[in-house]
Design a protein around this motif. Structure first.
Motif, PDB file in Angstrom:
ATOM      1  N   UNK A 119       0.799  -1.217   0.000  1.00  0.00           N
ATOM      2  CA  UNK A 119       0.000   0.000   0.000  1.00  0.00           C
ATOM      3  C   UNK A 119       0.836   1.273   0.000  1.00  0.00           C
ATOM      4  N   UNK A 120       2.130   1.161  -0.255  1.00  0.00           N
ATOM      5  CA  UNK A 120       2.985   2.342  -0.265  1.00  0.00           C
ATOM      6  C   UNK A 120       2.441   3.328  -1.306  1.00  0.00           C
ATOM      7  N   UNK A 121       2.293   4.588  -0.915  1.00  0.00           N
ATOM      8  CA  UNK A 121       1.746   5.611  -1.807  1.00  0.00           C
ATOM      9  C   UNK A 121       2.783   5.915  -2.892  1.00  0.00           C
ATOM     10  N   UNK A 122       2.397   5.706  -4.145  1.00  0.00           N
ATOM     11  CA  UNK A 122       3.358   5.821  -5.242  1.00  0.00           C
ATOM     12  C   UNK A 122       2.871   6.779  -6.319  1.00  0.00           C
ATOM     13  N   UNK A 123       3.787   7.613  -6.798  1.00  0.00           N
ATOM     14  CA  UNK A 123       3.489   8.490  -7.927  1.00  0.00           C
ATOM     15  C   UNK A 123       4.466   8.173  -9.052  1.00  0.00           C
ATOM     16  N   UNK A 124       3.935   8.010 -10.263  1.00  0.00           N
ATOM     17  CA  UNK A 124       4.755   7.802 -11.446  1.00  0.00           C
ATOM     18  C   UNK A 124       5.161   9.169 -11.966  1.00  0.00           C
ATOM     19  N   UNK A 125       6.474   9.391 -12.103  1.00  0.00           N
ATOM     20  CA  UNK A 125       6.990  10.706 -12.484  1.00  0.00           C
ATOM     21  C   UNK A 125       7.748  10.619 -13.805  1.00  0.00           C
ATOM     22  N   UNK A 126       7.250  11.341 -14.805  1.00  0.00           N
ATOM     23  CA  UNK A 126       7.962  11.472 -16.069  1.00  0.00           C
ATOM     24  C   UNK A 126       8.823  12.715 -16.000  1.00  0.00           C
ATOM     25  N   UNK A 127      10.113  12.549 -15.803  1.00  0.00           N
ATOM     26  CA  UNK A 127      11.010  13.685 -15.594  1.00  0.00           C
ATOM     27  C   UNK A 127      11.636  14.172 -16.912  1.00  0.00           C
ATOM     28  N   UNK A 128      12.207  15.376 -16.840  1.00  0.00           N
ATOM     29  CA  UNK A 128      12.929  16.026 -17.948  1.00  0.00           C
ATOM     30  C   UNK A 128      11.991  16.523 -19.054  1.00  0.00           C
ATOM     31  N   UNK A 129      10.874  17.127 -18.650  1.00  0.00           N
ATOM     32  CA  UNK A 129       9.968  17.694 -19.641  1.00  0.00           C
ATOM     33  C   UNK A 129      10.596  18.857 -20.399  1.00  0.00           C
ATOM     34  N   UNK A 130      11.711  19.382 -19.901  1.00  0.00           N
ATOM     35  CA  UNK A 130      12.413  20.451 -20.615  1.00  0.00           C
ATOM     36  C   UNK A 130      13.007  19.935 -21.926  1.00  0.00           C
ATOM     37  N   UNK A 131      13.144  18.610 -22.047  1.00  0.00           N
ATOM     38  CA  UNK A 131      13.672  18.010 -23.277  1.00  0.00           C
ATOM     39  C   UNK A 131      12.521  17.640 -24.219  1.00  0.00           C
ATOM     40  N   UNK A 132      11.619  18.585 -24.415  1.00  0.00           N
ATOM     41  CA  UNK A 132      10.402  18.285 -25.186  1.00  0.00           C
ATOM     42  C   UNK A 132      10.695  17.859 -26.621  1.00  0.00           C
ATOM     43  N   UNK A 133      11.756  18.380 -27.214  1.00  0.00           N
ATOM     44  CA  UNK A 133      12.082  18.017 -28.590  1.00  0.00           C
ATOM     45  C   UNK A 133      12.645  16.604 -28.698  1.00  0.00           C
ATOM     46  N   UNK A 134      13.078  16.050 -27.576  1.00  0.00           N
ATOM     47  CA  UNK A 134      13.651  14.701 -27.579  1.00  0.00           C
ATOM     48  C   UNK A 134      12.705  13.684 -26.953  1.00  0.00           C
ATOM     49  N   UNK A 135      11.458  14.080 -26.709  1.00  0.00           N
ATOM     50  CA  UNK A 135      10.500  13.206 -26.033  1.00  0.00           C
ATOM     51  C   UNK A 135      10.288  11.897 -26.798  1.00  0.00           C
TER      52      UNK A 135
END
Length: 227
Positions: A119-135
């Motif tokens: 039950x550990x509270x978990x958040x999925x994090x997509x990091x480095x949104x500043x690299x939008x051109x390389x997504x």
């Protein structure tokens, strides 16, 4: 869910939160940005475990989040059960510009569930949104995975601070909300027993297993929240 013990002051709580994910997804910089408002563009993976303690105020209560970072151990598959022990929250991080790190999320989620409370509270994090051109990982794909697994979801950038504080705060607030609900349930049981005693009624104590089940009832799956 097992919670870390209260501090000396009854109004203070200490929650252990772990950062999980492939090497170089930006876990250390997420922590540096949240705890010290710093960013290291040329940071290198190190061996060991690091943690920072950050204070937050929720409903007038002082919450201390002790945030642990694997600091490079994941490259050597040396993340041990001790790292996860006592954790009540987790940030599961991938790099939006590297699909391989997103494909690894299932393995990290399995490891998290193996070594910590389910039950550990978990958040999925997509990091480095500043690299939008390389997504390489669309936002919708991250959301879909989070919804399928019952996780919170948010995209962040440690470089420009986008949603960094919000990601950590989402986890800490949900942990506190769950704890508060458990305390209220426990108090209701005590009040009912006290009322029964006051009216001269016979109090029947259920088996230990039944009481535990009532107090530890698993909370409903969380919805997915996006940035």
């Amino acid at each position: 869910m097992a919670f870390v013990s209260e501090e000396e002051k009854t109004e203070d709580y200490l929650f252990k939160i772990v950062l999980v994910g492939d090497s170089a997804v930006g876990k250390s910089n997420l922590l540096a940005r949240f705890a010290r408002d710093e960013f290291y563009p040329n940071s290198k993976s190190t061996i060991g475990v690091e943690f920072q303690t950050q204070k937050m105020d929720i409903n007038g209560k002082e919450i201390k989040a002790q945030i642990w970072d694997t600091a490079g151990q994941e490259r050597f598959r040396a993340v041990t059960s001790a790292y996860y022990r006592g954790a009540v929250g987790a940030l599961l991080v991938y790099d939006i510009s590297r699909r391989q790190t997103f494909d690894s999320i299932g393995r990290w989620l399995n490891e998290l569930h193996t070594h910590s409370d389910m039950n550990v509270v978990t958040i999925l994090v997509g990091n480095k949104t500043d690299l939008k051109d390389a997504r390489e990982v669309p936002t919708a794909e991250g959301k879909a995975l989070a919804e399928a697994q019952g996780l919170f979801f948010m995209e962040t950038s440690a470089l420009d601070s986008s949603n960094v504080a919000a990601a950590f705060q989402t986890v800490v607030k949900e942990i506190y909300n769950i704890l508060s609900r458990k305390v209220m349930i426990t108090q209701e049981f005590k009040n009912k027993d006290a009322a029964a005693l006051g009216e001269g009624k016979t109090v029947v104590l259920q088996g230990e297993g039944n009481n535990k089940e009532a107090l530890d009832e698993e909370p409903k799956k969380f919805g997915c929240c996006s940035s």
